[in-house]
Design a protein around this motif. Structure first.
Motif, PDB file in Angstrom:
ATOM      1  N   CYS A   1      54.303 -33.419 -19.104  1.00 47.08           N
ATOM      2  CA  CYS A   1      53.883 -33.857 -20.366  1.00 47.08           C
ATOM      3  C   CYS A   1      52.777 -33.456 -20.933  1.00 47.08           C
ATOM      4  N   LEU A   2      51.826 -33.864 -19.757  1.00 46.59           N
ATOM      5  CA  LEU A   2      50.554 -33.349 -20.459  1.00 46.59           C
ATOM      6  C   LEU A   2      50.266 -31.906 -20.503  1.00 46.59           C
TER       7      LEU A   2
ATOM      8  N   ASP B   1      56.456 -42.416 -18.073  1.00 52.06           N
ATOM      9  CA  ASP B   1      56.779 -40.885 -17.682  1.00 52.06           C
ATOM     10  C   ASP B   1      55.269 -40.232 -18.035  1.00 52.06           C
ATOM     11  N   TYR B   2      55.795 -40.184 -19.545  1.00 49.51           N
ATOM     12  CA  TYR B   2      54.606 -39.164 -20.716  1.00 49.51           C
ATOM     13  C   TYR B   2      53.509 -39.333 -20.585  1.00 49.51           C
ATOM     14  N   ILE B   3      53.132 -40.686 -20.419  1.00 44.15           N
ATOM     15  CA  ILE B   3      51.788 -41.113 -20.605  1.00 44.15           C
ATOM     16  C   ILE B   3      50.733 -41.571 -18.509  1.00 44.15           C
TER      17      ILE B   3
ATOM     18  N   TRP C   1      44.530 -39.356 -20.035  1.00 42.65           N
ATOM     19  CA  TRP C   1      42.814 -39.590 -20.687  1.00 42.65           C
ATOM     20  C   TRP C   1      42.228 -38.725 -21.550  1.00 42.65           C
ATOM     21  N   LEU C   2      43.561 -38.187 -21.694  1.00 40.68           N
ATOM     22  CA  LEU C   2      43.467 -37.619 -23.575  1.00 40.68           C
ATOM     23  C   LEU C   2      42.941 -38.634 -23.920  1.00 40.68           C
ATOM     24  N   LEU C   3      43.387 -40.327 -24.013  1.00 41.03           N
ATOM     25  CA  LEU C   3      43.127 -41.228 -25.032  1.00 41.03           C
ATOM     26  C   LEU C   3      41.700 -41.768 -24.511  1.00 41.03           C
TER      27      LEU C   3
ATOM     28  N   PRO D   1      34.242 -40.653 -26.180  1.00 43.43           N
ATOM     29  CA  PRO D   1      33.595 -39.337 -26.867  1.00 43.43           C
ATOM     30  C   PRO D   1      33.519 -38.289 -27.298  1.00 43.43           C
ATOM     31  N   ALA D   2      34.965 -38.303 -28.309  1.00 41.20           N
ATOM     32  CA  ALA D   2      35.064 -37.530 -29.505  1.00 41.20           C
ATOM     33  C   ALA D   2      34.084 -38.504 -30.289  1.00 41.20           C
TER      34      ALA D   2
END
Length: 232
Positions: free
Chosen positions: A10-11, A56-58, A63-65, A70-71
């Motif tokens: 999924c990632l 399952d997806y998350i 870590w994208l969240l 930082p963004a």
């Protein structure tokens, strides 16, 4: 297939769809092709068709969240490089941030109450006009639901960016700083990205207003919660 392997797939699918979407958007500059719009739509459709649960997806995509923090802080770099603009207009920027923050919170909550929406949605809508890391921190103090907060923030950002130029045109707003401040206060990260497309000064002002609005909202969140709900 175990949960870990499914989460990794999924990632990988998320990153692949996002970068493909970016290339598509560079070629055809259309609102519906924006990565912030199309990528979530494709991912939702993919999860529905394949019957993959959110958990399952998350799993390995969490870590994208985390990278949202930082963004968001990265927007401080051009702000630091243009401190002369801030010193020159500190009074109007301060007044604008305070006014925009209070109007965004009060209008969202009062409109939700007018429509008799549940209190959980009211608390989640209160922070819709600030960028996700700040919104989640403020919503935790207000009792908002993180999933709803993230959804409302994305919708607000995309809508603000989409109608911002038209609104400025109808209101005869031509000054670059005013446009930047409007984008930063109303549509946070998405609006700031649009502001940088207009020019560096617009982008710097939008970045500053976005961050200050987020910080101010987090600070006053307990007070807002007490006034809006506890004492109501």
């Amino acid at each position: 297939m175990n949960d870990f392997v499914l989460s990794v797939l999924c990632l990988a699918a998320t990153l692949l769809i996002y970068f493909a979407n970016k290339r598509l958007y560079r070629r055809w500059h259309r609102l519906l092709l924006m990565p912030l719009v199309m990528t979530p739509m494709v991912l939702v459709a993919l999860l529905v068709v394949t019957h993959i649960s959110w958990q399952d997806y998350i799993g390995e995509s969490r870590w994208l969240l985390w990278l949202l923090g930082p963004a968001t802080l990265a927007f401080a770099v051009p702000v630091y490089e243009n401190t002369a603009i801030i010193r020159r207009h500190w009074l109007s920027l301060t007044a604008g941030v305070i006014t925009a923050t209070l109007v965004a919170i009060c209008s969202s909550v009062w409109l939700a109450r007018l429509l008799t929406l549940p209190e959980e949605i009211q608390r989640s809508l209160a922070v819709r006009s600030i960028t996700t890391p700040f919104a989640l921190a403020a919503a935790e103090q207000l009792g908002g639901k993180p999933d709803l907060v993230a959804l409302f923030v994305v919708i607000t950002g995309v809508f603000g960016m989409a109608v911002g130029d038209l609104l400025f045109l109808r209101l005869a707003i031509k000054q670059g700083m005013a446009k930047g401040a409007g984008f930063g206060a109303a549509s946070h990260g998405a609006g700031t990205a649009r502001a940088y497309e207009l020019g560096p000064q617009e982008g710097v002002v939008s970045s500053l207003v976005m961050m200050l609005s987020g910080v101010l909202t987090v600070i006053i969140a307990p007070i807002v919660g007490h006034i809006m709900w506890v004492s109501a």
